[in-house]
Motif scaffolding. Structure first.
Motif, mmCIF file in Angstrom:
data_model
loop_
_atom_site.group_PDB
_atom_site.id
_atom_site.type_symbol
_atom_site.label_atom_id
_atom_site.label_comp_id
_atom_site.label_asym_id
_atom_site.label_seq_id
_atom_site.Cartn_x
_atom_site.Cartn_y
_atom_site.Cartn_z
ATOM 1 N N LEU A 284 0.847 -1.185 0.000
ATOM 2 C CA LEU A 284 0.000 0.000 0.000
ATOM 3 C C LEU A 284 0.887 1.239 0.000
ATOM 4 O O LEU A 284 1.930 1.276 0.656
ATOM 5 N N ARG A 285 0.475 2.248 -0.727
ATOM 6 C CA ARG A 285 1.224 3.508 -0.719
ATOM 7 C C ARG A 285 0.275 4.683 -0.542
ATOM 8 O O ARG A 285 -0.664 4.842 -1.318
ATOM 9 N N ILE A 286 0.515 5.466 0.495
ATOM 10 C CA ILE A 286 -0.272 6.667 0.734
ATOM 11 C C ILE A 286 0.312 7.793 -0.108
ATOM 12 O O ILE A 286 1.524 8.053 -0.060
ATOM 13 N N ILE A 287 -0.527 8.451 -0.892
ATOM 14 C CA ILE A 287 -0.073 9.536 -1.764
ATOM 15 C C ILE A 287 -0.049 10.832 -0.959
ATOM 16 O O ILE A 287 -1.073 11.277 -0.417
ATOM 17 N N ASP A 288 1.127 11.409 -0.845
ATOM 18 C CA ASP A 288 1.284 12.657 -0.104
ATOM 19 C C ASP A 288 0.800 13.812 -0.973
ATOM 20 O O ASP A 288 1.392 14.113 -2.012
ATOM 21 N N HIS A 289 -0.289 14.413 -0.575
ATOM 22 C CA HIS A 289 -0.910 15.455 -1.409
ATOM 23 C C HIS A 289 -1.432 16.568 -0.514
ATOM 24 O O HIS A 289 -2.011 16.315 0.550
ATOM 25 N N GLU A 290 -1.253 17.794 -0.963
ATOM 26 C CA GLU A 290 -1.678 18.951 -0.160
ATOM 27 C C GLU A 290 -3.188 19.019 0.020
ATOM 28 O O GLU A 290 -3.688 19.674 0.933
ATOM 29 N N GLN A 291 -3.938 18.303 -0.836
ATOM 30 C CA GLN A 291 -5.401 18.348 -0.779
ATOM 31 C C GLN A 291 -6.008 17.252 0.100
ATOM 32 O O GLN A 291 -7.234 17.158 0.201
ATOM 33 N N THR A 292 -5.186 16.437 0.755
ATOM 34 C CA THR A 292 -5.698 15.284 1.491
ATOM 35 C C THR A 292 -6.779 15.659 2.497
ATOM 36 O O THR A 292 -7.853 15.048 2.543
ATOM 37 N N SER A 293 -6.518 16.658 3.327
ATOM 38 C CA SER A 293 -7.504 17.051 4.349
ATOM 39 C C SER A 293 -8.797 17.535 3.710
ATOM 40 O O SER A 293 -9.896 17.247 4.206
ATOM 41 N N ASN A 294 -8.699 18.241 2.589
ATOM 42 C CA ASN A 294 -9.894 18.716 1.888
ATOM 43 C C ASN A 294 -10.682 17.553 1.297
ATOM 44 O O ASN A 294 -11.914 17.570 1.278
ATOM 45 N N VAL A 295 -9.949 16.537 0.820
ATOM 46 C CA VAL A 295 -10.610 15.350 0.269
ATOM 47 C C VAL A 295 -11.452 14.664 1.340
ATOM 48 O O VAL A 295 -12.623 14.309 1.109
ATOM 49 N N VAL A 296 -10.871 14.453 2.522
ATOM 50 C CA VAL A 296 -11.592 13.814 3.627
ATOM 51 C C VAL A 296 -12.804 14.654 4.015
ATOM 52 O O VAL A 296 -13.915 14.126 4.221
ATOM 53 N N GLU A 297 -12.614 15.958 4.103
ATOM 54 C CA GLU A 297 -13.709 16.851 4.503
ATOM 55 C C GLU A 297 -14.837 16.827 3.474
ATOM 56 O O GLU A 297 -16.018 16.782 3.830
ATOM 57 N N ARG A 298 -14.485 16.820 2.178
ATOM 58 C CA ARG A 298 -15.513 16.783 1.123
ATOM 59 C C ARG A 298 -16.316 15.496 1.191
ATOM 60 O O ARG A 298 -17.542 15.500 1.018
ATOM 61 N N HIS A 299 -15.622 14.387 1.435
ATOM 62 C CA HIS A 299 -16.318 13.094 1.493
ATOM 63 C C HIS A 299 -17.339 13.073 2.623
ATOM 64 O O HIS A 299 -18.504 12.703 2.415
ATOM 65 N N PHE A 300 -16.936 13.461 3.810
ATOM 66 C CA PHE A 300 -17.844 13.372 4.948
ATOM 67 C C PHE A 300 -18.895 14.484 4.941
ATOM 68 O O PHE A 300 -19.997 14.284 5.467
ATOM 69 N N ARG A 301 -18.587 15.610 4.339
ATOM 70 C CA ARG A 301 -19.615 16.647 4.204
ATOM 71 C C ARG A 301 -20.768 16.130 3.350
ATOM 72 O O ARG A 301 -21.949 16.368 3.662
ATOM 73 N N ASP A 302 -20.441 15.393 2.289
ATOM 74 C CA ASP A 302 -21.483 14.807 1.439
ATOM 75 C C ASP A 302 -22.319 13.796 2.222
ATOM 76 O O ASP A 302 -23.554 13.770 2.114
ATOM 77 N N LEU A 303 -21.660 12.962 3.047
ATOM 78 C CA LEU A 303 -22.392 11.985 3.863
ATOM 79 C C LEU A 303 -23.294 12.671 4.878
ATOM 80 O O LEU A 303 -24.433 12.244 5.102
ATOM 81 N N LEU A 304 -22.793 13.727 5.509
ATOM 82 C CA LEU A 304 -23.591 14.441 6.509
ATOM 83 C C LEU A 304 -24.827 15.066 5.877
ATOM 84 O O LEU A 304 -25.910 15.051 6.463
ATOM 85 N N GLN A 305 -24.675 15.618 4.683
ATOM 86 C CA GLN A 305 -25.821 16.220 3.997
ATOM 87 C C GLN A 305 -26.840 15.177 3.570
ATOM 88 O O GLN A 305 -28.048 15.404 3.620
ATOM 89 N N ARG A 306 -26.352 14.013 3.188
ATOM 90 C CA ARG A 306 -27.228 12.976 2.656
ATOM 91 C C ARG A 306 -27.871 12.128 3.756
ATOM 92 O O ARG A 306 -29.048 11.781 3.669
ATOM 93 N N TYR A 307 -27.086 11.782 4.796
ATOM 94 C CA TYR A 307 -27.561 10.812 5.784
ATOM 95 C C TYR A 307 -27.665 11.357 7.207
ATOM 96 O O TYR A 307 -28.258 10.702 8.064
ATOM 97 N N GLY A 308 -27.089 12.511 7.479
ATOM 98 C CA GLY A 308 -27.092 13.022 8.849
ATOM 99 C C GLY A 308 -25.850 12.562 9.608
ATOM 100 O O GLY A 308 -24.807 12.261 9.017
ATOM 101 N N GLU A 309 -25.975 12.505 10.926
ATOM 102 C CA GLU A 309 -24.843 12.155 11.784
ATOM 103 C C GLU A 309 -24.164 10.863 11.302
ATOM 104 O O GLU A 309 -24.817 9.855 11.061
ATOM 105 N N THR A 310 -22.835 10.907 11.190
ATOM 106 C CA THR A 310 -22.097 9.776 10.630
ATOM 107 C C THR A 310 -21.067 9.253 11.629
ATOM 108 O O THR A 310 -20.333 10.035 12.240
ATOM 109 N N VAL A 311 -21.032 7.941 11.795
ATOM 110 C CA VAL A 311 -19.999 7.286 12.591
ATOM 111 C C VAL A 311 -19.165 6.451 11.632
ATOM 112 O O VAL A 311 -19.695 5.587 10.921
#
Length: 592
Positions: A284-311
């Protein structure tokens, strides 16, 4: 507009069509309404509704089809995808649901190849190979009367009159497998023929619980935003869409009540890769990218809007490559205060047979899970309960460990649901009904197998944990065979399958103005792998033979040494260039 039939105010698609093949066009007509229909010009691929058209000559061939899944334009012209056989597999909210058994692409304007360059002809031949791969896509489902891309809760929260719209307008675009193929049909206003397909799984069973007959339906919808195969689509893209993202809905219908529980799965939403290189378990190789934190935030923001509280429940190991990926995921989740992250090393706690140890995980998330609840309609269609959040589960593939965990949570919720309407006492749970609980487990196991076929190309591993709560000898053998099949498919087939998915989903667009994506560049797996394999097998055979003869004279001994050296050299070359010998996609990059 070419509309469909009406069914109690609902829009209904034409469910049986006659395909007439003429020299210059294809004509498609509903069997029940032969005065309607449309034609597809075989010279330019254009669709046109029939308007009292008559034809002087007779078609060269007439056949029955069960839907048009869309069109795609390649170098030589248009190809039309039609459903040639189907099977009814159950109902969704009272409407029949069908699984696609077989499909076929109808070529238009293939005469254009006469005026193509030799490279364009080679490219078109490869594109047609990709279409053949698409024709055998597993796990495609649809309904002529009901949009099955929407879960029950979303459906009931839509504006009044929504269900009177054409099915493609009702559908959730991210779960429509053939969305990219529908543009020509939509532009031609052929609403009565436009079928939204989902890819995933649809399973249904009946259970008898304390004299009540209950129907349990399990429907899994795979997101098309990052569609792909196991090794060539990992993690997230820059928009936050993750590989193998699937919404699974468990519907329970009993005594006029309807319950719905949603769970989701998806690859770890970081930028990471695991490129096949002939080894059994590539690094496995983790890609070091300046956008990583934004990617995670975008993913979970979509889940929160669609489904509500997410665990977010992370089932990966806490050591080795998985451990590094899990640690990176945990570090990013610490920055995201709006989502709860729970780490649970599945292999450490459950191993291969300790299914009951999932109670350790449940103790950590039970309060959130019970607070999120489920969706419930009473016998009059009134909303009594709403699901207020979702559990997002992942392992590395989001297949095997994830299937076991989601099954565990589903049976916990079902017991609570049945207690809610008094069918079970507060001290009872579904696992106390051995025969019915066995059916329930098999339902989830079959769903896991079908989801796995769409991503990994094989049945799920750890299926016995879902079916029986423990590993069996037969299950171990089956898992071993599936693991070998995965290795072969991932290394030598999935590059082509990934290209087919990128083509059909619109991530790659065919154009004569683009350079050919298939021209040789360095090693070419198709060309070199057979040669390397032949050298290896031949070298090993000759080494063994000459060693057997080596005792007779020194010349035979030197020949053995020579062939052993050649074999070792070939093996070293293959190992050093492992990635080059594997089937790899050539249409899109890893972050597409």
């Amino acid at each position: 507009m070419e509309g469909g039939a009406s069914s109690g105010g609902r829009f209904k698609l034409h469910d049986q069509l006659e395909l007439q093949e003429f020299q210059e066009m294809f004509v498609i007509k509903p069997v029940e309404s032969p005065d309607r229909g449309f034609s597809i010009d075989r010279r330019d691929g254009n669709c046109r509704p029939l308007d009292g058209d008559t034809f002087s000559d007779s078609p060269s061939k007439v056949s029955t089809i069960y839907g048009v899944a869309g069109t795609i334009r390649l170098l030589s012209g248009t190809y039309v995808l039609v459903i040639t056989s189907r099977k009814e597999v159950g109902t969704f909210l009272g409407s029949p649901v069908f699984r696609v058994i077989s499909m076929r692409f109808l070529p238009c304007n293939i005469e254009a190849l006469k005026f193509s360059t030799s490279q364009e002809k080679r490219d078109e031949a490869y594109f047609r190979t990709l279409l053949k791969t698409v024709e055998s896509t597993p796990g495609l489902y649809y309904s002529y009367e009901m949009d099955i891309t929407l879960n029950l809760q979303r459906r009931y929260k839509l504006a009044e009159g929504w269900i009177n719209k054409p099915l493609w307008k009702q559908a959730d675009p991210q779960f429509v497998w053939n969305r990219n193929l529908l543009e020509d049909l939509i532009e031609s206003k052929l609403d009565g023929f436009i079928i939204p397909l989902i890819q995933g799984s649809f399973q249904a069973i009946q259970l008898k619980l304390n004299s009540a007959l209950a129907t349990v339906t399990l429907i899994s919808r795979r997101c098309t935003r990052r569609l792909g195969t196991r090794m060539w689509r990992r993690g997230a893209n820059l928009e936050g869409d993750t590989a193998n993202f699937i919404e699974t809905e468990q519907l329970l219908e009993v005594d006029g009540f309807r319950f719905s529980l949603l769970q989701v799965r998806g690859s770890i939403p970081l930028l990471w890769e695991q490129i096949v290189d002939l080894s059994y378990k590539p690094r496995l190789r983790i890609i070091d990218h300046e956008q990583t934190s934004n990617v995670v935030e975008r993913h979970f923001r979509d889940l929160l809007q669609r489904y509500g509280e997410t665990v977010a429940v992370d089932l990966t190991n806490k050591h080795g490559d998985e451990g590094q990926l899990s640690a990176a995921y945990a570090a990013e989740m610490q920055k995201l205060q709006v989502v709860r992250y729970v780490s649970f090393d599945f292999h450490h706690y459950c191993g291969n047979s300790n299914f009951d140890n999932l109670n350790v995980l449940y103790e950590q998330i039970s309060e959130d899970f019970e607070k999120q609840g489920y969706f419930l309609l009473d016998t009059e269609g009134n909303i009594l309960e709403e699901q207020k959040g979702v559990i997002r589960v992942n392992c590395i593939d989001c297949l095997d460990r994830t299937n076991v965990t989601q099954t565990f949570l589903a049976q916990k919720s079902m017991s609570v649901q049945l207690q809610r309407i008094g069918l079970l006492a507060s001290t009872e749970c579904i696992s106390m009904f051995a025969e019915e609980y066995g059916k329930f487990r098999r339902l989830w196991a079959e769903q896991g197998d079908e989801i796995s076929l769409g991503y990994a190309g094989t049945h799920a591993l750890k299926g016995d944990l879902v079916r029986y709560g423990k590993q069996t000898v037969a299950g171990l053998i089956k898992d071993g065979m599936s693991a070998i099949s995965r290795y072969y498919l991932n290394n030598f087939h999935d590059g082509v399958r990934q290209d087919a998915l990128d083509l059909i989903s619109g991530h790659y667009t065919v154009s004569r103005n683009n350079p050919s994506p298939f021209q040789l560049n360095g090693f070419e797996a198709v060309s070199y792998l057979p040669v390397a394999s032949a050298l290896l097998i031949g070298g090993l055979t000759l080494t063994s033979f000459t060693l057997h003869q080596a005792g007779r004279n020194a010349q035979q001994y030197m020949t053995s040494v020579l062939w052993a050296g050649v074999t070792a050299g070939v093996m070293a070359m293959v190992k050093a260039n492992g990635r080059q010998f594997c089937s790899r996609p050539r249409l899109c990059g890893l972050l597409s």
